[in-house]
Design a protein around this motif. Sequence first.
Motif, short mmCIF file in Angstrom:
data_model
loop_
_atom_site.label_atom_id
_atom_site.label_comp_id
_atom_site.label_asym_id
_atom_site.label_seq_id
_atom_site.Cartn_x
_atom_site.Cartn_y
_atom_site.Cartn_z
N GLN A 28 -69.40 20.27 66.05
CA GLN A 28 -68.37 19.39 66.60
C GLN A 28 -68.87 18.65 67.83
OE1 GLN A 28 -65.17 22.13 67.21
NE2 GLN A 28 -64.47 21.98 65.10
N LYS A 67 -67.24 38.24 72.77
CA LYS A 67 -66.58 36.99 73.10
C LYS A 67 -65.49 37.26 74.12
CE LYS A 67 -67.28 34.74 68.66
NZ LYS A 67 -66.71 34.55 67.35
N LYS A 78 -62.48 20.77 61.90
CA LYS A 78 -61.62 20.19 62.91
C LYS A 78 -61.10 21.20 63.91
CE LYS A 78 -59.79 16.16 60.57
NZ LYS A 78 -58.73 15.72 59.69
N LEU A 79 -61.13 22.48 63.53
CA LEU A 79 -60.51 23.48 64.40
C LEU A 79 -61.32 23.67 65.68
CD1 LEU A 79 -59.34 25.98 61.70
CD2 LEU A 79 -57.90 24.67 63.25
N ALA A 80 -60.61 23.88 66.76
CA ALA A 80 -61.26 23.97 68.06
C ALA A 80 -62.10 25.23 68.18
CB ALA A 80 -60.18 23.97 69.14
N PRO A 81 -63.11 25.20 69.06
CA PRO A 81 -63.96 26.38 69.26
C PRO A 81 -63.17 27.65 69.55
CG PRO A 81 -64.88 24.51 70.39
CD PRO A 81 -63.56 24.05 69.86
N TYR A 95 -62.62 29.75 66.65
CA TYR A 95 -63.76 30.56 66.22
C TYR A 95 -63.94 31.77 67.13
CZ TYR A 95 -64.65 26.97 62.93
OH TYR A 95 -64.51 26.12 61.87
N GLU A 96 -63.46 31.63 68.37
CA GLU A 96 -63.57 32.75 69.25
C GLU A 96 -62.60 33.85 68.84
OE1 GLU A 96 -63.32 32.09 73.69
OE2 GLU A 96 -64.95 30.84 72.90
N MET A 155 -63.87 22.22 74.81
CA MET A 155 -64.01 23.31 73.87
C MET A 155 -62.87 24.28 74.07
SD MET A 155 -68.03 23.85 73.87
CE MET A 155 -67.94 24.58 72.26
#
Lengths: 589, 634
Positions: free
Chosen positions: A206, A484, B112-115, B118-119, B417
Amino acid sequence: MKRLWQFVSPYQRWLWISLGLLVLTSALGLVQPMLIRFAIDDYLMKGEMAGFGWILGGVAIAVLGELAGRALQAYTLDLAGQNALLDLRLEVFSHLQRLSARFYDRNPIGKLIGRVTTDIESLGEMFASGVVTILGDLLNLIAILSILFWLDWQLTLVALCSVPVLLVTTMWTRVRVRRAYEKMISKRSQLNAYLHEQASGMSLVQGFRRERRTKRKFDEINESLCESQLESVNWESILSALTEMLSSVTMALILWYGGGQALEALSLRASGLPSTTGGVAAGMTLGTLVAFLQYMERFFGPLTELSMKYTVMQNAMTASDRVFRLLDNDDKMPESPTPFQGPKTAGHIRFNNVVFGYDEANPVLKGVTFEVRPGEKVAFVGATGAGKTTILKLLTRLYEVSSGSIEIDGINVKDYGLKDLRSRVGIVQQDVFLFAGNIIDNIHLGHPEIDDAAARAAADELHLDVVVSRFPGGYHEPVRERGKGLSSGERQLISFARVLALKPAVLALDEATSSVDSRMEDLLQQAVGRVMKDRTSLIIAHRLSTIRDVDRILVMHKGELVEQGSHSDLLAKKGFYWKLYRLQYSPAN
Amino acid sequence: MRETLRPLLPLLRRYRRAYILGTVCIILSLWLKLQIPRYFWGALNDLRDLELGQSEFALEDAGGLIRTAAFWILASALLSGPIRTASRILVLGNSRKLSRDLLEVIFARLLKLAPSFYERNPTGQLMSRCINDREYVRGLGGAVYMYMAETFLMYALTVPLMFTIDVQLTLIAIAPYPLFLYLARRIALKIQVTAGAAQASLGDISEKVDESLSGQLIIKTLTLEEFDLGRFRERCAEFKRLNLRTTRLRALLIGTMMGLGGLSTILVLGIGGERVATGAMSLGDFGVMLTYLTMLAVPTRTLGFVISSLRRGTAAFERLREIIDSKVSLKQESDSLGDGIGAAALRVSGLTVIYAPLSEQPHLTGSIPLEHIGGDSDVSRTVLDNVNFEVPAGTTLAIVGHTGSGKTTIARVLARMLEVDPGMVFIDGQDITSLPIDELRSATGYVPQDAFLFGETLHDNVALGSPDAGRSDVFEALTGAQLAVDLDQLPSGMDTMIGERGVNLSGGQRQRTALARVLLLSPKLLILDDTLSAVDTHTSDAILEHLRPFAKDRTTILIAHRLSSICHADNIVVLEEGRVLESGTHAELLASQGWYASTWSWQEQSRVESDVAAQLEAELNADFEASQKPKEDM
């Protein structure tokens, strides 16, 4: 197949019970048409209704028995299957754990995940509609055939005319289906690997606006997977329709032949001659015919399903091939059959002319020789890529030396048990790896000898308590997948504490504090000084200020040990170290 | 269930024609199949009449009659073969295409999904959904649809035929259906729940495998194999338990449906049989009835399979919808007519970031372990608290502070992000939440601490954001990141495969690759988040030296631990616990005698102390360096 059995055999009891139930239910299923035949011929045709209820009751019991048996059979079968799959999954997983670091250099994780999940799932489907069921189907088919022959062998022979056709086509499509499946599975694996990589690096995709290109490539792989799947769909469809068609053709054959015989019998009778052949009038009663038809239905039913199960089996066989190929992969670090068993000693390390490269063409270490005496503190310095980290990887036998040898306390590292060796050398690595759980779990990591108190003690020693106090949960603050949510410095401290809690004889720090801020590092250095006391310690750091207190400094350059000595000796020598040092500490340019 | 599956419709609609054609084929082939018993039993009836001497046919004609019937059966069989093949190819093929399209849709959403998504959601979980759950959804569009169509059509075609034979008997035969279907529905609902849980559990397994394999080197060095296996075993055992539960329910369901088929047969046999005996029903009719019932027994049994697969597919699709319906939290298109990004002057005012409790963050089911939800530690956490600063266009701001003080959070907010509320961060006077993400990203170059490499060549990894860059441009970027000197160590230079399956780059080399990427991109806003932590000081200084002219006409955010590497910044912000502790230029901060000054003197002291000897000797041996040069090249 044989190898799969090795996983199933501990649960074979359930398998046999399942098979037994299958035979029983099949028998109950086969009895039903006979009872109906009996009902038609002996009761209905004769208008005899007394006792008819008993027959009906018999049918009802057979039906009930069949369905109860089926349900139980499916369950016991799955019981064997799921247990075997659990064992297989664990075996594959622990095998993966035994495979060498080199293996992981070569195999993308995305593909390996598929082995443990999707491929083993396919094997599970094989259990559900696989071996036992197919065996049961075969038994069933044989039983039906016997009954059919017993009812009317000539008619049976006629009815079976279509079976050879079926066999030939199945054989013919078999090869093609298999090929299509192999192609499909390799495409699927490619897709998984790509998906895994792109999802892992999504922020980059991205951030660098690669979305469109990534999507194009992904859709391409997805499309080619779909194409290979469509190919197998074609073969499956043809096979299944053919079986169905042949079952109808058989009906025609039965009518043509059976009816013909009946007519012949009728003509004979009409012409006044005694009937010699079978037929409706003679041997073949209407009840027999109904029974015959029902048996034919039961005969072709499993056959149609067999072709469906066949594709499931094909899928499973290809999957099991891959799973077992992985299990056959012997890319393990060989362990000595008679490992050295001695107490954890001070840790005397010796590298004798060690040569090593991650690939043959590019040696990373070109003949490195040095010795670290028990309790000595030694630092490795050198530019990025000089081979410092590699030395630690060889010391713990993540990789095997190409030539030369490495000894700890006079014993070649190859002669230690791998676990024993690695518990002697505690490495705090540059890359930090945290498990999902909480902070304290991540420190004691299930080692029975470390209780919460010991883990906390190790953590407090590194002043982790200061950091942790900021979290609402303290030491029980949740840690998510790969840490994370925690900062890099926090992660490094946790992984440091983890090694410390294990109390290794040799402590190795590989840029262990690079992400810890300077103030913290100062505290940390004092702590490190304490924990290194009486321990053989190896330190890799690029900030030379952090290593001044060590006994000796080894300077690495492009895979060679170019200098060694104490900080002041090396400075006096005006060699590499002196240069590195000047570069770092000349006023910032 | 209908609601859940609705989003599947647009995908299905693409193949409407194929589905319609496929369904027509199914109808045709079933209709042909149903003709067979008619001919068969019709012929047998005639034979029987003949035998009893009641036939209107002559014996001589009977042979032809039977042959005609046999011929028709053969003809319908041969005709139905290709039709059936076509129906399967159409429907099953469609399901593969549907599955492909579904993955396309999911992947497009993932892009398209924001970082932050994924976190919260481990890759292993996402993989499992894309692979294993999608497989069950595919079944809905293929096998389940086909069997469902076949089953319903079979009923629709057979039952009226049965009615034409004997209304009363047919009614009796179908009488048990409502009760059994009700029972089946009850069981099916349970299947949906259990199957959903089993799928989630498979996701856990996949997540665990991903975690363990990614951390293999560390697991090996720390001998954590057994611990790790133990965790894996727990998840597998749970999966087994849920699977067995599903099997039990499915067995129950299929048993129920078989019982239904059996009950119908017994009813017809008993009541119809009596009628035949009393002569109220012809034997032929009775035979046809029984044959139809036999034919119905198979689809009835299949109905059990259909119902349970439908439920399992629905559960799986629910899990896929969690991804598809995940909100794209970053604005994609601009709705305001802004001026776009010019010189990239930054203003941050009152920036506050609070992490919501885990349980309140949107996440996919199962991606946060239950024991973490609602516990003592499940409370919100303030990471940044009213942070204010300004970075005029073309200047450099340095952010320093303790581990965990919030430095990276600021970097991530600026790189978009991490989502923030409007009104806190402005670029060239425009709120970043109102700017289109695409424009913002093309203007921003963010180099995180952890450098991720794709399994491609070094060249392609550097040219990540600039596919049109020439080799010389890439080389220049590598030079800027001080990686060009390492090229001769790599087997094929710039074309060496790196990443998961390629050459192992060291931590410092990875970071420099990530830096080269951004240098090549030449962004207006450059954010370096402790980018050089694994690079040795010598190289790191050389890189910073090279960056200085580069950063001149760009707005730069620099995060570092070593103060000497950032002391030249135009402005320096010191963070503590998410708050700005102090800020100013190097000189101002030194003068203010705060955290910065004391850290500086501490770092300086350790530098100077040990430098004395070297300084002295340096003067004495000015030309010694030259004589060492050849040695360095070996």
